[in-house]
Design an enzyme around this catalytic site. Structure first.
Site, mmCIF file in Angstrom:
data_model
loop_
_atom_site.group_PDB
_atom_site.id
_atom_site.type_symbol
_atom_site.label_atom_id
_atom_site.label_comp_id
_atom_site.label_asym_id
_atom_site.label_seq_id
_atom_site.Cartn_x
_atom_site.Cartn_y
_atom_site.Cartn_z
ATOM 1 N N HIS A 1 0.883 -1.143 -0.025
ATOM 2 C CA HIS A 1 -0.040 0.151 0.053
ATOM 3 C C HIS A 1 1.095 1.198 -0.188
ATOM 4 O O HIS A 1 0.516 2.161 0.543
ATOM 5 C CB HIS A 1 -0.787 0.067 1.284
ATOM 6 C CG HIS A 1 -1.734 -1.108 1.261
ATOM 7 N ND1 HIS A 1 -1.258 -2.260 2.003
ATOM 8 C CD2 HIS A 1 -2.917 -1.433 0.744
ATOM 9 C CE1 HIS A 1 -2.255 -3.172 1.909
ATOM 10 N NE2 HIS A 1 -3.089 -2.717 1.130
ATOM 11 N N HIS B 1 -4.697 8.739 4.677
ATOM 12 C CA HIS B 1 -5.627 9.342 5.896
ATOM 13 C C HIS B 1 -6.250 10.563 5.602
ATOM 14 O O HIS B 1 -7.281 10.923 5.994
ATOM 15 C CB HIS B 1 -4.768 9.263 7.160
ATOM 16 C CG HIS B 1 -5.286 9.758 8.418
ATOM 17 N ND1 HIS B 1 -6.362 8.787 8.928
ATOM 18 C CD2 HIS B 1 -5.717 10.851 9.425
ATOM 19 C CE1 HIS B 1 -6.880 9.317 9.796
ATOM 20 N NE2 HIS B 1 -6.376 10.543 10.171
ATOM 21 N N GLY B 2 -5.674 11.384 4.954
ATOM 22 C CA GLY B 2 -6.254 12.704 4.543
ATOM 23 C C GLY B 2 -7.375 12.620 3.795
ATOM 24 O O GLY B 2 -8.419 13.185 3.854
ATOM 25 N N THR C 1 -9.338 1.979 8.468
ATOM 26 C CA THR C 1 -9.343 1.735 9.791
ATOM 27 C C THR C 1 -9.942 3.145 10.737
ATOM 28 O O THR C 1 -11.003 2.780 11.317
ATOM 29 C CB THR C 1 -7.978 1.511 10.458
ATOM 30 O OG1 THR C 1 -7.320 0.975 9.769
ATOM 31 C CG2 THR C 1 -8.139 1.205 11.971
ATOM 32 N N SER C 2 -9.552 4.310 10.233
ATOM 33 C CA SER C 2 -10.140 5.176 10.702
ATOM 34 C C SER C 2 -11.418 5.393 10.635
ATOM 35 O O SER C 2 -12.415 5.986 11.243
ATOM 36 C CB SER C 2 -9.246 6.469 10.584
ATOM 37 O OG SER C 2 -9.521 6.791 9.109
ATOM 38 N N GLY D 1 -11.494 -1.243 18.177
ATOM 39 C CA GLY D 1 -9.934 -1.420 17.532
ATOM 40 C C GLY D 1 -9.186 -2.079 18.406
ATOM 41 O O GLY D 1 -7.954 -2.302 18.035
ATOM 42 N N ARG E 1 -1.461 0.035 10.262
ATOM 43 C CA ARG E 1 -0.472 -0.018 9.306
ATOM 44 C C ARG E 1 0.728 0.399 9.638
ATOM 45 O O ARG E 1 1.756 -0.049 8.741
ATOM 46 C CB ARG E 1 -1.303 0.555 7.950
ATOM 47 C CG ARG E 1 -2.167 -0.057 7.307
ATOM 48 C CD ARG E 1 -2.669 0.040 6.110
ATOM 49 N NE ARG E 1 -3.606 -0.612 5.613
ATOM 50 C CZ ARG E 1 -4.231 -0.490 4.602
ATOM 51 N NH1 ARG E 1 -4.276 0.669 3.934
ATOM 52 N NH2 ARG E 1 -5.491 -1.249 4.232
ATOM 53 N N ASP F 1 1.272 10.683 15.269
ATOM 54 C CA ASP F 1 0.180 9.738 14.608
ATOM 55 C C ASP F 1 -0.794 10.591 13.783
ATOM 56 O O ASP F 1 -1.470 11.412 14.344
ATOM 57 C CB ASP F 1 -0.608 9.241 15.888
ATOM 58 C CG ASP F 1 -1.519 8.085 15.200
ATOM 59 O OD1 ASP F 1 -1.486 7.042 14.420
ATOM 60 O OD2 ASP F 1 -2.678 8.303 15.451
ATOM 61 N N GLY G 1 -3.807 9.612 12.875
ATOM 62 C CA GLY G 1 -5.279 9.710 13.505
ATOM 63 C C GLY G 1 -5.205 10.579 14.711
ATOM 64 O O GLY G 1 -6.389 11.072 14.942
HETATM 65 P P1 ADP Z 1 -5.629 2.821 7.309
HETATM 66 O O1 ADP Z 1 -4.609 2.505 8.535
HETATM 67 O O2 ADP Z 1 -6.557 1.689 7.289
HETATM 68 O O3 ADP Z 1 -5.100 3.261 6.293
HETATM 69 P P2 ADP Z 1 -6.114 5.312 8.182
HETATM 70 O O4 ADP Z 1 -5.020 5.801 7.196
HETATM 71 O O5 ADP Z 1 -7.379 6.256 7.676
HETATM 72 O O6 ADP Z 1 -6.609 3.923 8.008
HETATM 73 O O7 ADP Z 1 -6.077 5.781 9.786
HETATM 74 C C1 ADP Z 1 -4.942 5.723 10.372
HETATM 75 C C2 ADP Z 1 -5.023 6.064 11.669
HETATM 76 O O8 ADP Z 1 -5.998 5.167 12.457
HETATM 77 C C3 ADP Z 1 -3.700 6.049 12.584
HETATM 78 O O9 ADP Z 1 -3.032 6.930 12.251
HETATM 79 C C4 ADP Z 1 -4.375 5.537 14.001
HETATM 80 O O10 ADP Z 1 -4.509 6.843 14.566
HETATM 81 C C5 ADP Z 1 -5.374 4.919 13.829
HETATM 82 N N1 ADP Z 1 -5.722 3.614 14.049
HETATM 83 C C6 ADP Z 1 -5.278 2.511 13.464
HETATM 84 N N2 ADP Z 1 -5.255 1.537 14.103
HETATM 85 C C7 ADP Z 1 -6.195 1.718 15.235
HETATM 86 C C8 ADP Z 1 -6.682 0.966 16.425
HETATM 87 N N3 ADP Z 1 -6.571 -0.246 16.480
HETATM 88 N N4 ADP Z 1 -7.535 1.646 17.335
HETATM 89 C C9 ADP Z 1 -7.474 3.072 17.405
HETATM 90 N N5 ADP Z 1 -6.915 3.724 16.174
HETATM 91 C C10 ADP Z 1 -6.271 3.056 15.057
HETATM 92 MG MG MG Z 2 -3.890 4.889 6.035
#
Ligand code: ADP
Ligand code: MG
Length: 583
Positions: free
Chosen positions: A217, A409-410, A451-452, A493, A550, A563, A565
């Site tokens: 990814h 994430h953005g 995830t977010s 989570g 990830r 971080d 998120g």
């Molecule tokens: P992905 O990881 O599926 O690409 P995003 O990039 O949108 O999703 O979100 C990443 C954010 O999600 C991380 O920076 C973290 O803050 C949050 N995150 C990831 N796993 C968990 C978890 N198990 N519990 C809480 N927050 C999590």
């Molecule tokens: Mg991500």
């Protein structure tokens, strides 16, 4: 780099539409992904695969006989939503149960897990086998924490071939699990990939180097090393796979996988050396595949997979398959002699439609207290303000996520919060706070994926339910609702404080808010105190090493950077606080 220019937002649907047209005899487009053009015979197990897009032939190319019954296709590098998984499952189900199997990523686990829970509620026997073949993402002994990369193809064919010959769901699940236990992959990247519409790659590999332990990814490898020649590279890739060779294993499937921009000739050259090394170790190679199997957009890189065979896995690997991107063996008899409608053992309740289309069912105006309707109107203004703030910051959030994650994430946050705001707006003037937050929560989880997206959706849903159940909507009720939301995010989570996730900003926010309320402050002041605490805590995540999500396999790269998120949470809270101050 996307060279055939289309609207970047339409990259996935446009590609899927063309794929389905190009393979109209084999696959059918459904809302959420693709299924086989011919339905499964009644009573057959439906093997469903899926994940983000940008990996073709994974996942849609593996839908066909001896492979999957359907593929759930998310946005680029983003897990599909629960709703997508449900809709593909509904379309593929033949009454013999459903096996979800996919590479392990937090977002996929959350969304497919929720889909499994809802399918079971409807009486459909649903199982999940997570694929964890990437040796670079966690050490031996912690195999269940590894992510899934090109080895997913081995598991797909073993499960698909078992289902094709008529094995029941218990047996298909057992064999998929066994295939995963005996499959290992190791890869290197030479250059990063660029998201559609973006102007720079998600990561770069220094000139003359390769990044060992790639993700699919756009996550960079776990360490950079000088480039090697084909013979040395074969040893580098094979070493960790041989180190985990099961006792007595003397034959293996070998996959040499190109990640997007490596020539087939290079792959064959590498395979030649791999095959010599395996012969020296007394390992017979069974029906190997060299080619693009699981790509990462235009990434330059290569991975090597071994599936250590026993008699039952060998028979299944050698079995015929006929999917757009995976064919082997004698042509299979058509499976079209079956009833078009799957036979269900018992009538099932109609599927609720999740997502923005779902109707939160605003209660009659008379039963929604005025206070709740006022709060709903305030919530709508706050959503719009938070959406604008995320819009302004989405580039920075994506860059932060690209350091050790996948860079989405953005865009994910923006898609989620924009859909949530629109759904809240659409709930109507008569809707109370619970209905508005529920509509927003569903829309967020459905639209954002990742995830977010799942966690924000779940958190907002809990926030709304708690406020809906509260007698009055004062500061104490809000403090209790924030606690309920945090608990829900944490239980879904599974993160703890210090794991370097959004939770590291949410908990200090929750505590500061509650302390201020206990000290007699109003909502505005409590929010201001919470925002200060959240900002400090989000900054402090820079020093932490991620233990979940990830970013975990690339923990070292993430140190020194906050971080994503946690940062996006503070962006939302800051916007909410500012907007509330204007009222
Ligand atoms: P992905 O990881 O599926 O690409 P995003 O990039 O949108 O999703 O979100 C990443 C954010 O999600 C991380 O920076 C973290 O803050 C949050 N995150 C990831 N796993 C968990 C978890 N198990 N519990 C809480 N927050 C999590
Ligand atoms: Mg991500």
């Amino acid at each position: 780099m996307t060279r055939i220019v289309t609207d970047a937002d339409r990259f996935v649907p446009d590609a899927l539409r063309g794929f389905a047209l190009a393979h109209a005899e084999e696959v059918r487009l459904v809302d959420g992904g693709v299924v086989r053009a011919q339905p499964l015979a009644p009573g057959r197990t439906a093997v469903l695969i899926g994940g983000g897009s940008g990996h073709y032939p994974a996942f849609a190319g593996y839908v066909g006989q001896g492979m999957a019954a359907g593929a759930v296709c998310g946005n680029v590098f983003t897990s599909p939503s629960t709703g997508q998984a449900l809709r593909v499952a509904e379309a593929a189900d033949a009454g013999g149960g459903i096996l979800f199997t996919f590479g392990q990523y937090a977002g996929d686990v959350l969304h497919f897990g929720e889909a499994q829970r809802r399918l079971r509620e409807r009486g459909i026997d649903t199982r999940t086998v997570l694929i964890t073949d990437d040796v670079a993402s966690a050490p031996a002994g912690e195999e269940d924490r590894r992510r899934g990369i090109a080895g997913i193809v081995c598991v797909f064919h073993v499960a698909g071939a078992a289902a094709e010959r008529g094995d029941g769901i218990d047996e298909v699940e057992r064999l998929a699990r066994r295939a995963n236990e005996r499959t290992r992959t190791h890869g290197v990247a030479f250059a990063g990939c660029t998201l559609p519409g973006a102007d720079h790659p998600l990561f770069e590999v220094p000139e003359g180097s390769m990044s060992v332990g790639l993700g699919i990814h756009g996550e960079p490898g776990v360490r950079d090393e000088p480039l090697q020649d084909a013979a040395q590279l074969a040893q580098t890739l094979l070493g960790p796979l041989l180190a985990e060779r099961p006792d007595g294993a003397d034959r293996a499937v070998v996959l040499v996988n190109g990640l997007g921009t490596v020539k087939y000739e290079d792959l064959f050259a590498l395979f030649g050396h791999v095959s010599d090394l395996l012969a020296q170790q007394g390992v017979a190679v069974v029906e190997p595949v060299c080619g693009e199997l699981v790509t990462s957009l235009d990434m330059s890189g290569v991975s090597l997979t071994t599936m250590w065979l026993d008699d039952e896995l060998e028979a299944l690997w050698r079995a015929a398959a006929a999917a757009p991107a995976f064919r082997k063996g004698a042509p299979l008899p058509p499976s079209s002699t079956v009833a078009a409608e799957p036979v269900a053992s018992e009538p099932r309740p109609a599927a609720p439609e999740p997502g923005p289309a779902s109707d939160p069912g605003p209660p009659a105006p008379a039963v929604v207290p005025a206070e709740s309707r006022v709060a709903a109107a305030v919530a709508l203004r706050l959503f719009a303000a938070a959406r604008d703030a995320i819009d302004a910051e989405s580039g920075r959030l994506g860059d932060l996520d690209a350091i050790a994650g996948d860079g989405d994430h953005g865009v994910g946050m923006l898609r989620g919060i924009a859909a949530a705001t629109a759904a809240a707006d659409g709930a109507g003037d008569a809707a109370g706070i619970e209905a508005v937050l529920e509509a927003a929560a569903d829309a967020w989880a459905e639209t954002a994926g990742g995830t977010s997206g799942a966690l924000w959706g779940a958190g907002l849903q809990a926030l709304g339910a708690s406020l809906g159940a509260a007698g009055s909507l004062g500061p104490a009720a809000l403090a209790a609702a924030i606690r309920a939301a945090r608990e829900r995010v944490q239980s879904l989570g599974g993160a703890e404080l210090g794991d370097k996730t959004m939770l590291d900003a949410i908990v200090p926010f929750e505590v500061a808010f509650a302390d201020a309320v206990d000290a007699g402050h109003d909502v505005r002041d409590a929010l201001a105190a919470g925002a200060v605490a959240a900002r400090a805590a989000a900054d402090a995540t820079a020093a932490l090493s991620p233990r979940l999500g990830r970013a975990r396999p690339l923990a070292a790269r993430s140190i020194g950077h906050p971080d994503p998120g946690a940062v996006s949470f503070t962006v939302v809270i800051d916007a909410v606080e500012r907007r509330l101050g204007e009222d």
